[in-house]
Design an enzyme around this catalytic site. Sequence first.
Site, mmCIF file in Angstrom:
data_model
loop_
_atom_site.group_PDB
_atom_site.id
_atom_site.type_symbol
_atom_site.label_atom_id
_atom_site.label_comp_id
_atom_site.label_asym_id
_atom_site.label_seq_id
_atom_site.Cartn_x
_atom_site.Cartn_y
_atom_site.Cartn_z
ATOM 1 N N ASP A 411 -2.970 2.111 7.988
ATOM 2 C CA ASP A 411 -3.742 2.202 9.220
ATOM 3 C C ASP A 411 -3.206 1.177 10.212
ATOM 4 O O ASP A 411 -2.480 0.252 9.835
ATOM 5 C CB ASP A 411 -5.219 1.901 8.947
ATOM 6 C CG ASP A 411 -5.918 3.081 8.289
ATOM 7 O OD1 ASP A 411 -5.390 4.194 8.390
ATOM 8 O OD2 ASP A 411 -6.986 2.887 7.694
ATOM 9 N N ASP A 732 -10.160 2.994 5.613
ATOM 10 C CA ASP A 732 -11.424 2.275 5.768
ATOM 11 C C ASP A 732 -12.624 3.198 5.957
ATOM 12 O O ASP A 732 -13.758 2.786 5.770
ATOM 13 C CB ASP A 732 -11.345 1.288 6.945
ATOM 14 C CG ASP A 732 -10.951 1.977 8.249
ATOM 15 O OD1 ASP A 732 -10.866 3.216 8.265
ATOM 16 O OD2 ASP A 732 -10.731 1.257 9.247
ATOM 17 N N ASP A 736 -11.471 8.903 4.625
ATOM 18 C CA ASP A 736 -10.198 8.493 4.027
ATOM 19 C C ASP A 736 -10.232 8.603 2.506
ATOM 20 O O ASP A 736 -9.201 8.426 1.853
ATOM 21 C CB ASP A 736 -9.867 7.041 4.413
ATOM 22 C CG ASP A 736 -9.461 6.908 5.868
ATOM 23 O OD1 ASP A 736 -8.887 7.879 6.395
ATOM 24 O OD2 ASP A 736 -9.712 5.859 6.469
#
Length: 1090
Positions: A411, A732, A736
């Site tokens: 990310d 997070d 996901d």
Amino acid sequence: MTNNAADHHPGNSVAEGSHEGDFGCSLVDLRTLMELRSGEAVARINDTYGGVQNICKRLKTSPVEGLSGNPADLEKRRQVFGQNFIPPKKAKTFLQLVWEALQDVTTDHPGNCSHNLPGPVGEAQAGWIEGAAILFSVIIEKQFRGLQSRIEQEQKFTVMPQGAVIQIPVAEIVVGDIAQIKYGDLLPSDGILIQGNDLKIDEIDKDLMLLSVRATRCTHVMEGSGRMLVTAVGINSQTGIIFTLLGAGEGEEEKKVKKGKKAGAPENRNKAKTQDGVALEIQPLKSQEGCLLRGSGASLQVPLASHLSPPLGLIMSAITVIILVLYFVIDTFAVQRRPWLAECTPIYIQYFVKFFIIGVTVLVVAVPEGLPLAVTISLAYSVKKMMKDNNLVRHLDACETMGNATAICSDKTGTLTMNRMTVVQAYVGDTHYRQIPDPEAILPKVLDLIVNSVAINSAYTSKILPPEKEGGLPRQVGNKTECSLLGFVLDLKQDYQAVRNEVPEEKLYKVYTFNSVRKSMSTVLKNSDGSFRMYSKGASEIILRKCTKILDKNGDLRVFKVKDRDEMVKKVIEPMACQGLRTICLAFRDFPADAEPNWDSENEIMSDLACITVVGIEDPVRPEVPEAILKCQRAGITVRMVTGDNINTARAIATKCGILLPGEDFLCLEGKEFNRLIRNEKGEVEQEQLDKVWPKLRVLARSSPTDKHTLVKGIIDSTVGERRQVVAVTGDGTNDGPALKKADVGFAMGIAGTDVAKEASDIILTDDNFTSIVKAVMWGRNVYDSISKFLQFQLTVNVVAVIVAFTGACITQDSPLKAVQMLWVNLIMDTFASLALATEPPSESLLLRRPYGRNKPLISRTMMKNILGHAVYQLTIIFTLLFAGERFFDIDSGRNAPLHSPPSEHYTIVFNTFVMMQLFNEINARKIHGERNVFDAIFRNPIFCTVVLGTFAAQILIVEFGGKPFSSSGLTLSQWLWCIFIGVGELLWGQLICSVPTSHLKFLKEAGHGTTKEDIPEEDLPEDMDEIDHAEMELRRGQILWFRGLNRIQTQVPCWHPGSLLVSTLQVCDPRSIGIKAPPLSLPHLSSFH
């Protein structure tokens, strides 16, 4: 769905009496209520209790202010309604454990008969060795459980005592608490929803999601936010009741299995989530997600022994006994022609017992028992140390797997950047401000729109607090993007909290919460005249496409055409994005009072918006990230950024991080373009198309969680390139979860991550920092190398000890190394060596080589060269001393000694020299890649130095004072110096071995390759084979890599005993709010080999 706002009840919840009747609801009433489903539950709440607000009154709590926090009241609630804690299953007593051990089939092994036969005096004195090894394993387990206890204590949940929003440990939650729940939470108790904003819960009963009335423990908040009245905790919650029943029924299930019945476990037994303060040991029977080999499929659940031929160690042991017996019988009764005399029978029996003990000795040294212990020590030691490097390991196997990672999909926000967002640019009233504008430069009515839009259309849990230290930065609590907008309001000298006080959360008419599909958030207010106003915010290009009007420099609305939007994108949004800024658009829409819109028609509602402003938010790259990414690239690891941000923003950040390099032919794609390239006309992903994209892909922008999962799965499944990819992923959000599960190693964010993401992950980054991932790579490679070092050392000892014991016994009618001496050698090469070699600290040099990949053999050709080379040296020395040592040292020969003769200097020198060679070869074993300097950084590992020096000191005591128990005789100083000199020769011989190029030794073979699909017997494949992708059949988890590698080693190095892989899986469950499953800790049954 409109929000339910219950009537307020005074917050004084202190009970006046001390009996259960003080509460208007009993424990049984609440349990019964939570068992009801759908409309039946709603009817019971309304008919029996008069609505949610009346239940609050009965429980003496306020739906807005919560409990008073009075300690006496909290304690009384725990006594009446129970604690939010499920006590662990009662531990088995010592006698029960003894009885179970006696039922173990390994106790029926013929080798165990040796414990009942008369033997040399010293053998009974060696029993402490095995016990000490087992005790050491238990200590390691205790250490790991201590780490899990620490994890458990840190799990907290948000409640509202006296109207304040605080976090408390989930075990302290009581019935009557008002809990604040949000997207991604795993509910720690049962409750009734008081108020919700676009709330969706993954209850089994789908009707309940729409009613938003009832929520049960261990369900996930999939979307939205709200407040919940806690009605049941601990064993009285619905999940607690289920687990209590499962625990009670486990004994019956075990009985059925022992009787040979094929009993299937309930599905939820295998998906058991963790409970508060308890390690629920609910072991699945046969499932495709067994505890031992997580995610492996059923094919590897067959015991490894069933795939192996009889081990060479057992065969050599039997041959040794047969040869000794035949030699004795032929020599005594055929050659010497002695008659069998009745009075000599006890002596003959003692000879036969001696031969049998020698055979057992050969068997003992043939089994590398220390390997499971070395794996356990190395992994547990690494986990403990990784905690200091901000890596909270949930699955032990993730340590080793991370060392073989070839790709990291990361990310952006918080991982590569600091997650300290601030608004630095704004476009308001046809003016692009390159810095925060002066409040006087903005018209009052426009300023009011900005303040109201930000204050109301944000989660009320997001706020800006004063700095903890004077002169520090203000603290951002909650969603960082929303905090940046709140900070923007403060920079404009406005007060967002005053607006929130005027419009509390329960007055919000409708909330469309942010999710990965909308990429926006909207909040509806009902005005006093019956009209409605909706505030929206989200990704600028998405919100602007829905805008038909915009505020001009006079604060009036003007038409916003497509060409105006394109010009704004070109002149405002793209320049902001190219500077690495995230662009957010604020908008609003008014609805007339004559007819209420259909709020469920979201596409219609989210149109015809009026743009207020577009802001540019800066999230600086962490200073240490570019260097960390450079280390990954040197280590052969490809880093890809997967983000939901604008492609220009993502490209700018990736360039700053070093993911994109000037002049390189790399791809930056948006999610839509990515899907267009990899999908066919039917919308299905084609691996062949994906294989053309992912090797050059470095940035995937505006991506959805589905895109991330598709990319991860495609890279794992791909067969292009020299080696199969091992993929690590960060995440997070709740969505996901699939990508984190699919990845070889999933990293969840400890700070910004949701409970669902943490539950799906293998490792939690407690600081959300990319550099911690690099440290995980280093530790993973260190674990792999540590086990390889131990293998190199132990197999050398195994080869030499077995050949010496077998050959010596067959030629001299006695083993040169006695049974107790062999047990001491076993202790050196098992427990001590595993402790010394498995605790080597990692070094930066580990990041200077490329990853091993999926199919790297455990024993490389260089290691095989070292094993055979040192075995040749040791065997030459031992046989020279055995057959010519008495002449060299001018002492009496120890060969062909009569029964019960005292220990000889000759055999003591053989034993002492053997141990000295092992000690110095242990130093050689520190290097497995052909390095010459075996002393490099040796003092960085005090455990290694302590073990080597301690073993040397213990050897002196055994030789000089061991006497008959250890079959040793004291040696002179000259003899000691010769033994040490020969041991030092191991170091010199090691340098000679390093000088021989491995490439010239064509006969050397590797051992321990990975298992392919073709290696798995057809009968072991699961029935739904067609539904399992090739990556799953690769059995890619790190723990499985070890097991299948060892399977190959046992096949190719047949002196290994399959019993050395017997492990018990201890599933430790985290009891708190995120339901973390702790890593299975595999402890070797060290007693199963004798």
